[in-house]
Scaffold this active site. Sequence first.
Site, PDB file in Angstrom:
ATOM      1  N   CYS A 202    -131.919  30.893 -14.567  1.00 57.95           N
ATOM      2  CA  CYS A 202    -132.747  31.924 -15.216  1.00 57.95           C
ATOM      3  C   CYS A 202    -134.190  31.526 -14.907  1.00 57.95           C
ATOM      4  O   CYS A 202    -134.453  30.574 -14.185  1.00 57.95           O
ATOM      5  CB  CYS A 202    -132.475  31.967 -16.711  1.00 57.95           C
ATOM      6  SG  CYS A 202    -133.146  30.553 -17.578  1.00 57.95           S
TER       7      CYS A 202
ATOM      8  N   ASP B  49    -138.276  24.961 -27.198  1.00 54.50           N
ATOM      9  CA  ASP B  49    -138.367  26.398 -27.516  1.00 54.50           C
ATOM     10  C   ASP B  49    -139.641  26.738 -28.282  1.00 54.50           C
ATOM     11  O   ASP B  49    -139.914  27.905 -28.524  1.00 54.50           O
ATOM     12  CB  ASP B  49    -137.143  26.854 -28.314  1.00 54.50           C
ATOM     13  CG  ASP B  49    -135.888  26.834 -27.466  1.00 54.50           C
ATOM     14  OD1 ASP B  49    -134.786  26.956 -28.027  1.00 54.50           O
ATOM     15  OD2 ASP B  49    -136.008  26.666 -26.247  1.00 54.50           O
TER      16      ASP B  49
ATOM     17  N   ARG C 226    -134.207  39.867 -26.922  1.00 54.65           N
ATOM     18  CA  ARG C 226    -132.995  39.022 -26.882  1.00 54.65           C
ATOM     19  C   ARG C 226    -133.005  38.026 -28.019  1.00 54.65           C
ATOM     20  O   ARG C 226    -131.965  37.610 -28.482  1.00 54.65           O
ATOM     21  CB  ARG C 226    -132.926  38.254 -25.553  1.00 54.65           C
ATOM     22  CG  ARG C 226    -132.760  39.115 -24.342  1.00 54.65           C
ATOM     23  CD  ARG C 226    -132.466  38.265 -23.137  1.00 54.65           C
ATOM     24  NE  ARG C 226    -131.454  37.267 -23.454  1.00 54.65           N
ATOM     25  CZ  ARG C 226    -131.084  36.310 -22.592  1.00 54.65           C
ATOM     26  NH1 ARG C 226    -131.658  36.242 -21.411  1.00 54.65           N
ATOM     27  NH2 ARG C 226    -130.168  35.431 -22.906  1.00 54.65           N
TER      28      ARG C 226
ATOM     29  N   LYS D 169    -130.220  32.562 -33.773  1.00 54.89           N
ATOM     30  CA  LYS D 169    -129.515  33.051 -32.575  1.00 54.89           C
ATOM     31  C   LYS D 169    -128.659  31.925 -31.978  1.00 54.89           C
ATOM     32  O   LYS D 169    -127.481  32.113 -31.673  1.00 54.89           O
ATOM     33  CB  LYS D 169    -130.531  33.507 -31.538  1.00 54.89           C
ATOM     34  CG  LYS D 169    -129.979  33.689 -30.125  1.00 54.89           C
ATOM     35  CD  LYS D 169    -131.013  34.203 -29.153  1.00 54.89           C
ATOM     36  CE  LYS D 169    -131.820  33.095 -28.541  1.00 54.89           C
ATOM     37  NZ  LYS D 169    -131.244  32.427 -27.369  1.00 54.89           N
ATOM     38  N   ASN D 170    -129.247  30.738 -31.856  1.00 61.73           N
ATOM     39  CA  ASN D 170    -128.557  29.654 -31.138  1.00 61.73           C
ATOM     40  C   ASN D 170    -127.497  28.940 -31.968  1.00 61.73           C
ATOM     41  O   ASN D 170    -126.819  28.048 -31.466  1.00 61.73           O
ATOM     42  CB  ASN D 170    -129.583  28.663 -30.578  1.00 61.73           C
ATOM     43  CG  ASN D 170    -130.379  29.276 -29.438  1.00 61.73           C
ATOM     44  OD1 ASN D 170    -130.039  30.367 -28.961  1.00 61.73           O
ATOM     45  ND2 ASN D 170    -131.444  28.626 -29.031  1.00 61.73           N
TER      46      ASN D 170
ATOM     47  N   ARG E  28    -130.419  25.646 -14.692  1.00 64.49           N
ATOM     48  CA  ARG E  28    -129.470  25.719 -15.818  1.00 64.49           C
ATOM     49  C   ARG E  28    -128.029  25.377 -15.383  1.00 64.49           C
ATOM     50  O   ARG E  28    -127.106  26.169 -15.561  1.00 64.49           O
ATOM     51  CB  ARG E  28    -129.515  27.078 -16.488  1.00 64.49           C
ATOM     52  CG  ARG E  28    -130.902  27.590 -16.838  1.00 64.49           C
ATOM     53  CD  ARG E  28    -131.639  26.784 -17.885  1.00 64.49           C
ATOM     54  NE  ARG E  28    -131.041  26.804 -19.190  1.00 64.49           N
ATOM     55  CZ  ARG E  28    -131.243  27.749 -20.110  1.00 64.49           C
ATOM     56  NH1 ARG E  28    -132.003  28.766 -19.808  1.00 64.49           N
ATOM     57  NH2 ARG E  28    -130.668  27.688 -21.283  1.00 64.49           N
TER      58      ARG E  28
ATOM     59  N   ARG F 114    -126.677  33.484 -20.395  1.00 66.50           N
ATOM     60  CA  ARG F 114    -126.135  32.205 -19.939  1.00 66.50           C
ATOM     61  C   ARG F 114    -125.209  31.574 -20.972  1.00 66.50           C
ATOM     62  O   ARG F 114    -124.284  30.866 -20.649  1.00 66.50           O
ATOM     63  CB  ARG F 114    -127.270  31.231 -19.636  1.00 66.50           C
ATOM     64  CG  ARG F 114    -128.201  31.645 -18.556  1.00 66.50           C
ATOM     65  CD  ARG F 114    -129.047  30.488 -18.195  1.00 66.50           C
ATOM     66  NE  ARG F 114    -128.186  29.396 -17.747  1.00 66.50           N
ATOM     67  CZ  ARG F 114    -127.669  28.456 -18.541  1.00 66.50           C
ATOM     68  NH1 ARG F 114    -127.909  28.479 -19.841  1.00 66.50           N
ATOM     69  NH2 ARG F 114    -126.902  27.510 -18.073  1.00 66.50           N
TER      70      ARG F 114
END
Length: 431
Positions: free
Chosen positions: A117, A306, A398, A22-23, A122, A93
Amino acid sequence: MDKLIVTGNGPLNGEVRISGAKNAVLPILMSSLLVDGKLKISNIPHLHDITTTVSLLGQLGVQFQVDERMAIEADASGVNQIRAPYELVKTMRASILVLGPLLTRFGEAEVSLPGGCAIGSRPVNLHIKGLEQMGADIKIEDGYVKAKAARLKGARINMDLVSVTGTENLMMAATLADGTTTIENAAREPEVTDLANCLNAMGAKVTGAGSDVITIEGVKKLHSAEHRAISDRIETGTYLVAGAVTRGRVKCKDTDPTILDAVLGKLREAGANIAVGEDWIELDMKGKRPKAVNIYTAPYPAFPTDMQAQFVLLNAVADGTVTVVETIFENRFMHVQELQRMGADIQLNGNTAIVTGKPSLSGAPVMATDLRASACLALAGLVADSPVTIDRIYHIDRGYDCIEEKLSQLGASIKRVASHVWAREQKKPAA
Ligand code: EPZ
């Protein structure tokens, strides 16, 4: 809102295919704005954040071809908007990543401030400071970052803090700047390197990605390209922890063991037998309870924030007492109170959690608060002595591609229940 109901079902045992990261895919999708042409990206995970990104870019005028083999082709030749609205930015974000590409290609950008968040405020001050050093004129008005620059100039930028998306935004902005930009104290995450590789495929001149000094020599234009995103190291780590806490055996395929050293090291320290191949990792606990391990999160290649929630859970059912220190985000222990409701012995002291393991946890209704906390709670259900019902699971959707299917493939008992069905079942008289 849907709920996940997870019931302990003994040790996991099986194989799971890891999706694209995802990132990595999020910044790579945003980089499509840099090209007056097409960018084809493969190994796309099926995630809500990807859908959000496609709709945000679509609103700016990017055209998409999506095919079923997890590939997306973005065509930004018709982009006619430079404003990213709050309605979309507030849901994700990472939308701030359109700022650099829009500004450097069109000379102007208006991007809503993403806001905080659950895990922290952030801020994006480092993104803004770097662009100002490249000559951008930036104002913060009505909750929007309003940036203008006829053409950005190469600059020598030293980041006050290691910032993943800060590094990515500035790297993308520098690709079309006039002159050479160096980013010192750059983030070294593999997703930054993957973005750099994609930018170079588009004709950019980026060197040093993966180290803490990245150099970008500006060019006039970028061209169409194709790129396959790397696999998701955090998804991989999450399923390996699922194997560890259930004392089972899990093999992750289509993944990359070379970008998980810190996590694999901690799993070995916890007593896991880890075997690796070119694109696979196999964890086998041989039925043993994991040993507790001290955790200290820090930028890559150190232990990733994470994976912190997942390891708080591992320690909550491991043998021993340890500390878990979170140094990246100021409020990333919300999973702790949920685990405490399940009987976990965790004391919080500022950014440190002191965890004393228990052989198992007790089931309870819990609430997901952010992406990785929700994954931790799903895994907690695997080692609870009664079912765990997880609410607000939109967080999990997500960032985890088909988590029920993948955990079920490993032998877990997990089901998604629509909230109205769940409510109706609660009203039924006890059998
Ligand atoms: C990226 O977020 C990831 N998101 C996060 O993953 C990850 O947790 C984080 O990096 C750290 O590894 C994406 O890549 C889309 P940072 P990012 O900028 O870039 C402070 C997930 O679960 N900071 O590296 O937003 C910041 O407050 C998500 O997939 C500033 O002060 O994180 C934090 O304390 C969650 N000013 C620290 O730096 C800035 O301008 C690191 O944040 C930018 C950051």
